[in-house]
Write a protein that holds these residues in place. Structure first.
Motif, mmCIF file in Angstrom:
data_model
loop_
_atom_site.group_PDB
_atom_site.id
_atom_site.type_symbol
_atom_site.label_atom_id
_atom_site.label_comp_id
_atom_site.label_asym_id
_atom_site.label_seq_id
_atom_site.Cartn_x
_atom_site.Cartn_y
_atom_site.Cartn_z
ATOM 1 N N TYR A 154 88.713 75.368 -26.803
ATOM 2 C CA TYR A 154 88.487 75.759 -25.417
ATOM 3 C C TYR A 154 86.997 75.760 -25.100
ATOM 4 O O TYR A 154 86.143 75.950 -25.970
ATOM 5 C CB TYR A 154 89.084 77.144 -25.132
ATOM 6 C CG TYR A 154 88.481 78.252 -25.946
ATOM 7 C CD1 TYR A 154 87.323 78.907 -25.534
ATOM 8 C CD2 TYR A 154 89.069 78.658 -27.153
ATOM 9 C CE1 TYR A 154 86.763 79.923 -26.290
ATOM 10 C CE2 TYR A 154 88.513 79.681 -27.913
ATOM 11 C CZ TYR A 154 87.363 80.306 -27.471
ATOM 12 O OH TYR A 154 86.803 81.306 -28.224
ATOM 13 N N CYS A 155 86.708 75.550 -23.827
ATOM 14 C CA CYS A 155 85.339 75.675 -23.315
ATOM 15 C C CYS A 155 85.265 76.933 -22.461
ATOM 16 O O CYS A 155 85.970 77.028 -21.453
ATOM 17 C CB CYS A 155 84.965 74.454 -22.475
ATOM 18 S SG CYS A 155 83.419 74.701 -21.559
ATOM 19 N N PRO A 156 84.412 77.897 -22.817
ATOM 20 C CA PRO A 156 84.296 79.132 -22.036
ATOM 21 C C PRO A 156 83.207 79.074 -20.962
ATOM 22 O O PRO A 156 82.950 80.079 -20.295
ATOM 23 C CB PRO A 156 83.929 80.164 -23.103
ATOM 24 C CG PRO A 156 83.054 79.375 -24.054
ATOM 25 C CD PRO A 156 83.623 77.972 -24.067
ATOM 26 N N HIS A 157 82.583 77.925 -20.789
ATOM 27 C CA HIS A 157 81.380 77.828 -19.954
ATOM 28 C C HIS A 157 81.692 77.418 -18.511
ATOM 29 O O HIS A 157 82.725 76.825 -18.228
ATOM 30 C CB HIS A 157 80.415 76.788 -20.551
ATOM 31 C CG HIS A 157 80.133 76.998 -22.000
ATOM 32 N ND1 HIS A 157 80.451 76.091 -22.971
ATOM 33 C CD2 HIS A 157 79.552 78.055 -22.647
ATOM 34 C CE1 HIS A 157 80.083 76.550 -24.153
ATOM 35 N NE2 HIS A 157 79.540 77.732 -23.988
ATOM 36 N N HIS A 158 80.765 77.715 -17.642
ATOM 37 C CA HIS A 158 80.736 77.161 -16.286
ATOM 38 C C HIS A 158 79.338 77.396 -15.735
ATOM 39 O O HIS A 158 78.809 78.513 -15.812
ATOM 40 C CB HIS A 158 81.776 77.818 -15.373
ATOM 41 C CG HIS A 158 82.014 77.037 -14.126
ATOM 42 N ND1 HIS A 158 81.111 76.999 -13.083
ATOM 43 C CD2 HIS A 158 83.043 76.229 -13.756
ATOM 44 C CE1 HIS A 158 81.564 76.216 -12.123
ATOM 45 N NE2 HIS A 158 82.750 75.732 -12.505
ATOM 46 N N PRO A 159 78.702 76.354 -15.170
ATOM 47 C CA PRO A 159 77.315 76.534 -14.699
ATOM 48 C C PRO A 159 77.172 77.573 -13.599
ATOM 49 O O PRO A 159 76.090 78.140 -13.427
ATOM 50 C CB PRO A 159 76.921 75.134 -14.205
ATOM 51 C CG PRO A 159 78.205 74.395 -14.030
ATOM 52 C CD PRO A 159 79.172 74.976 -15.009
ATOM 53 N N ASP A 160 78.261 77.867 -12.863
ATOM 54 C CA ASP A 160 78.196 78.875 -11.800
ATOM 55 C C ASP A 160 78.731 80.231 -12.258
ATOM 56 O O ASP A 160 79.044 81.095 -11.427
ATOM 57 C CB ASP A 160 79.002 78.407 -10.578
ATOM 58 C CG ASP A 160 78.452 77.121 -9.994
ATOM 59 O OD1 ASP A 160 77.224 76.915 -10.065
ATOM 60 O OD2 ASP A 160 79.251 76.315 -9.487
#
Length: 197
Positions: A89-95
């Motif tokens: 999974y990717c837990p990131h988001h730029p916002d």
């Protein structure tokens, strides 16, 4: 020896789409999921979940909550003798609002980072592998990684920003249909005519 895999988007592909859900009691498999996964597993495809989980970056739930999600998925599959080979999974988001996760990254689809990581860790031949998802960001991640792609056309893709990198190889209604296409396709991507001697 390289393995082949089917990379599965989670929400809207493997399980019913409940936005930002990490409550195990609300997790339900999509129609056709069991039948499709059984077919794929019988043909020695590794079954690997690849999912964006920006709810972590947005502060909706902690990253640790995803462990219960993974366990619930396996609980639902085990009675059918289906085994997940990975949960990435990717837990990131730029916002995002949680500073440590509010970044641009290479693992958030449509970037192919999670597929590349899984392929490296599990010795997977991406040219023999597939990605199944319900939006074109999934398709782009799969194509960029070198996989063939199947879009489950269930209404979750609303923008339809089509480019060559976002064009699915096939469109189907559910995972069972997707599995049938995979099992009736050549073992790996053919070499483009332009590359032949």
């Amino acid at each position: 020896m390289y393995s082949k895999a089917v990379f599965l988007d989670k929400d809207g592909t493997l399980i019913e789409n409940v936005p930002y859900n990490v409550d195990p009691d609300q997790i339900q498999l999509c129609e056709g999921a069991i039948a499709g996964l059984k077919l794929l597993q019988a043909e020695d495809y590794r079954l690997i979940v690849i999912t964006n989980q920006s709810g972590v970056a947005r502060g909706y739930f902690p990253e640790t909550a995803l462990t219960a999600v993974e366990h619930r998925l396996q609980e639902l599959l085990t009675p059918h003798r289906i085994q997940l080979d990975g949960f990435y999974y990717c837990p990131h988001h730029p916002d995002g609002t949680v500073a440590s996760y509010a970044i641009d990254c290479s693992c958030r689809k449509p970037q192919p980072g999670l597929l590349a990581r899984a392929a490296q860790e599990q010795t997977i031949d991406l040219g023999q592998s597939w990605l199944i998802g319900d939006i074109l960001n999934d398709v782009e991640a799969g194509r960029t990684a070198g996989c063939r792609t199947i879009l489950i056309d269930n209404g979750n893709e609303t923008e339809w920003e089509l480019t060559p990198a976002r064009l699915p190889h096939h469109r189907v209604k559910n995972l069972h249909e997707a599995a049938q296409i995979i099992l009736n396709s050549p073992a790996r991507l053919p070499v483009p005519q332009s590359l032949l001697p």
